[in-house]
Design a protein around this motif. Structure first.
Motif, PDB file in Angstrom:
ATOM      1  N   LEU A  60       0.910  -1.129  -0.037  1.00 40.47           N
ATOM      2  CA  LEU A  60      -0.011  -0.030  -0.196  1.00 40.47           C
ATOM      3  C   LEU A  60       0.883   1.282  -0.072  1.00 40.47           C
ATOM      4  O   LEU A  60       0.693   2.325  -0.652  1.00 40.47           O
ATOM      5  CB  LEU A  60      -0.890   0.091   1.315  1.00 40.47           C
ATOM      6  CG  LEU A  60      -2.098  -1.024   1.062  1.00 40.47           C
ATOM      7  CD1 LEU A  60      -2.746  -1.137   2.513  1.00 40.47           C
ATOM      8  CD2 LEU A  60      -3.285  -0.260   0.227  1.00 40.47           C
ATOM      9  N   VAL A  61       1.931   1.178   0.727  1.00 39.30           N
ATOM     10  CA  VAL A  61       2.728   2.413   0.872  1.00 39.30           C
ATOM     11  C   VAL A  61       3.793   2.504  -0.329  1.00 39.30           C
ATOM     12  O   VAL A  61       4.077   3.768  -0.774  1.00 39.30           O
ATOM     13  CB  VAL A  61       3.589   2.379   2.210  1.00 39.30           C
ATOM     14  CG1 VAL A  61       4.516   3.499   2.257  1.00 39.30           C
ATOM     15  CG2 VAL A  61       2.547   2.551   3.330  1.00 39.30           C
ATOM     16  N   PHE A  62       4.379   1.176  -0.733  1.00 39.99           N
ATOM     17  CA  PHE A  62       5.481   1.648  -1.883  1.00 39.99           C
ATOM     18  C   PHE A  62       5.097   0.972  -3.295  1.00 39.99           C
ATOM     19  O   PHE A  62       5.757   1.600  -4.121  1.00 39.99           O
ATOM     20  CB  PHE A  62       6.743   0.415  -1.158  1.00 39.99           C
ATOM     21  CG  PHE A  62       7.159   1.359  -0.152  1.00 39.99           C
ATOM     22  CD1 PHE A  62       7.895   2.314  -0.127  1.00 39.99           C
ATOM     23  CD2 PHE A  62       7.077   0.959   1.225  1.00 39.99           C
ATOM     24  CE1 PHE A  62       8.534   3.133   1.099  1.00 39.99           C
ATOM     25  CE2 PHE A  62       7.661   1.335   2.075  1.00 39.99           C
ATOM     26  CZ  PHE A  62       8.471   2.531   2.347  1.00 39.99           C
ATOM     27  N   ALA A  63       4.425   0.109  -3.473  1.00 37.64           N
ATOM     28  CA  ALA A  63       3.994  -0.574  -4.824  1.00 37.64           C
ATOM     29  C   ALA A  63       3.774   0.544  -5.846  1.00 37.64           C
ATOM     30  O   ALA A  63       2.609   1.475  -5.536  1.00 37.64           O
ATOM     31  CB  ALA A  63       2.823  -1.482  -4.762  1.00 37.64           C
ATOM     32  N   GLY A  64       4.448   0.367  -7.042  1.00 38.03           N
ATOM     33  CA  GLY A  64       4.417   1.535  -7.770  1.00 38.03           C
ATOM     34  C   GLY A  64       5.357   2.544  -7.809  1.00 38.03           C
ATOM     35  O   GLY A  64       5.593   3.385  -8.580  1.00 38.03           O
ATOM     36  N   ASN A  65       6.158   2.432  -6.780  1.00 38.40           N
ATOM     37  CA  ASN A  65       7.217   3.463  -6.592  1.00 38.40           C
ATOM     38  C   ASN A  65       8.391   2.759  -6.030  1.00 38.40           C
ATOM     39  O   ASN A  65       9.167   3.026  -4.979  1.00 38.40           O
ATOM     40  CB  ASN A  65       6.763   4.431  -5.428  1.00 38.40           C
ATOM     41  CG  ASN A  65       7.669   5.736  -5.644  1.00 38.40           C
ATOM     42  OD1 ASN A  65       8.381   5.876  -6.591  1.00 38.40           O
ATOM     43  ND2 ASN A  65       7.945   6.488  -4.429  1.00 38.40           N
TER      44      ASN A  65
END
Length: 387
Positions: free
Chosen positions: A289-294
């Protein structure tokens, strides 16, 4: 360094082979006393730096004196340490040292739970007796800091507070440690950890890990999560579609982590989970939720995960095609359990050479010599200093 191609793997298979803790002198438990007979390990070989390594951190020639944790030449690795997965942790450390070009410049940060059946002092002495020259520090994780945030999971093992210790690395480790590699306890490296350490985290990226964009990302969250536009928009706002990544192998920029208050961001999602039940797994979804995609994508060779398969079904997993630098037995099955039960998967024999656990001993407290290495039996005493 070592590259495991299919032919090499076939050859090997055919062989069938939040706080620092100071410690002093205390008997290492054996069959007697505390009854922890699992603590019997051979002393690992000495691994020295190769040509071209930076000078090892100074300790005035005394390998038992702590090196400066702030030395710029160090490669920092964080792992949890507990009784249940101790054998895996010892094998993982052994594999890192064996394949590192500069093993004397590797520094381990071990996080232990206060509630572990073995005290932090005992675990510390066990590490020191197995790796006498290892640079390391032990931290006691105060589980009460996270227990209230943990919700029930589909597997009870995933509810262990120590699984969430990675969320607190920015708080636990010394402020001068600005980067760390986090490793799970059920893996081995077959390549130089210095290559993983050299990963560049570009732009605003805080975490680097192998990504798996072919995975069904939606399955990691409940239908209720995806139906709530206020919640699911966290992924819609990403510049690119989020991809799954395994949190058992991560390179973390602790400066950005602390500045961005990422521990608190993860905790916020854990609080949402307590009230709305948005996922079924343990500590992984808050990271997604915090990091996926980044995430800074790292070559897949650095986390060939899922090798644990499923002990219930007796399934064994193969390796994906291509070179391998890290083998990860994530899943229910662990190589040491299957080897002991004489029901191993083929890939478990690639873990076995790093295993230092002693199966046969006389329990008398006398020196035991195994494969040319010395280990003390029950009742042996070790001393060390605060690292």
């Amino acid at each position: 360094m070592l590259r495991f191609h299919a032919a090499v793997l076939a050859f090997f298979l055919s062989l069938s082979v939040l706080f620092s803790f100071c410690h002093g002198t205390r008997p290492l438990p054996g069959d007697a006393g505390e009854g922890l007979s699992i603590f019997r390990y051979a002393e690992a070989p000495e691994y020295r730096n190769g040509v071209g390594c930076p000078a090892p951190p100074p300790n005035n020639g005394d390998r038992r004196r702590p090196v400066s944790i702030c030395d710029a030449s160090l490669v920092h690795i964080a792992m949890t340490l507990d009784s249940e997965y101790l054998r895996g942790s010892i094998a993982a450390v052994h594999s890192v040292l064996k394949h590192a070009s500069c093993p004397e410049n590797v520094f381990f940060h071990f996080i232990v739970a206060r509630s572990d059946p073995a005290s932090p002092r005992v675990l510390t002495q066990l590490v020191r007796s197995t790796f006498p020259s290892l640079n390391f520090k032990v931290y006691v994780f105060r589980e009460e800091s996270v227990k209230a945030l943990i919700s029930s999971s589909i597997r009870e093992a995933l509810e262990n507070p120590l699984n969430y210790a990675r969320n607190y690395l920015g708080d636990i480790l010394d402020a001068c440690v600005d980067r760390v590699i986090y490793l799970d306890s059920d893996l081995v490296l077959v390549d130089d950890v210095g290559k993983l350490w050299s990963t560049t985290l570009g732009g605003s990226r805080v975490v680097g890990a192998p990504e798996y964009c072919h995975a069904n990302f939606t399955k990691y969250f409940t239908d209720g999560f995806w139906a709530d536009p206020m919640l699911s928009r966290v992924f819609a706002a990403r510049r690119r579609r989020p991809c799954y990544f395994n949190t058992g192998v991560m390179v973390i920029d602790l400066v950005k982590w602390r500045e961005g208050k990422y521990r608190r961001r993860i905790e916020n999602w854990m609080e949402v989970q307590k009230s709305k039940r948005i996922y079924e797994l343990g500590s992984l979804p808050p990271f997604l939720l915090v990091f996926a995609g980044n995430v800074e994508g790292i070559d897949h060779r650095w986390n060939q995960h899922g090798l644990g398969g499923d002990n219930v079904k007796g399934s064994c997993r193969p390796l994906h095609p291509g070179p391998v630098s890290l083998l990860h037995w994530s899943g229910k099955g662990k190589p040491w359990a299957r080897l002991d039960a004489r029901k191993p998967c083929k890939l478990d024999f690639l873990w076995e050479p790093y295993d230092l656990f002693l199966h046969n001993n006389n329990g008398s407290g006398e020196d035991i010599r195994v494969r040319g290495r010395r280990v003390m039996g029950g009742g042996a005493s070790y001393s060390s200093s605060c690292l």
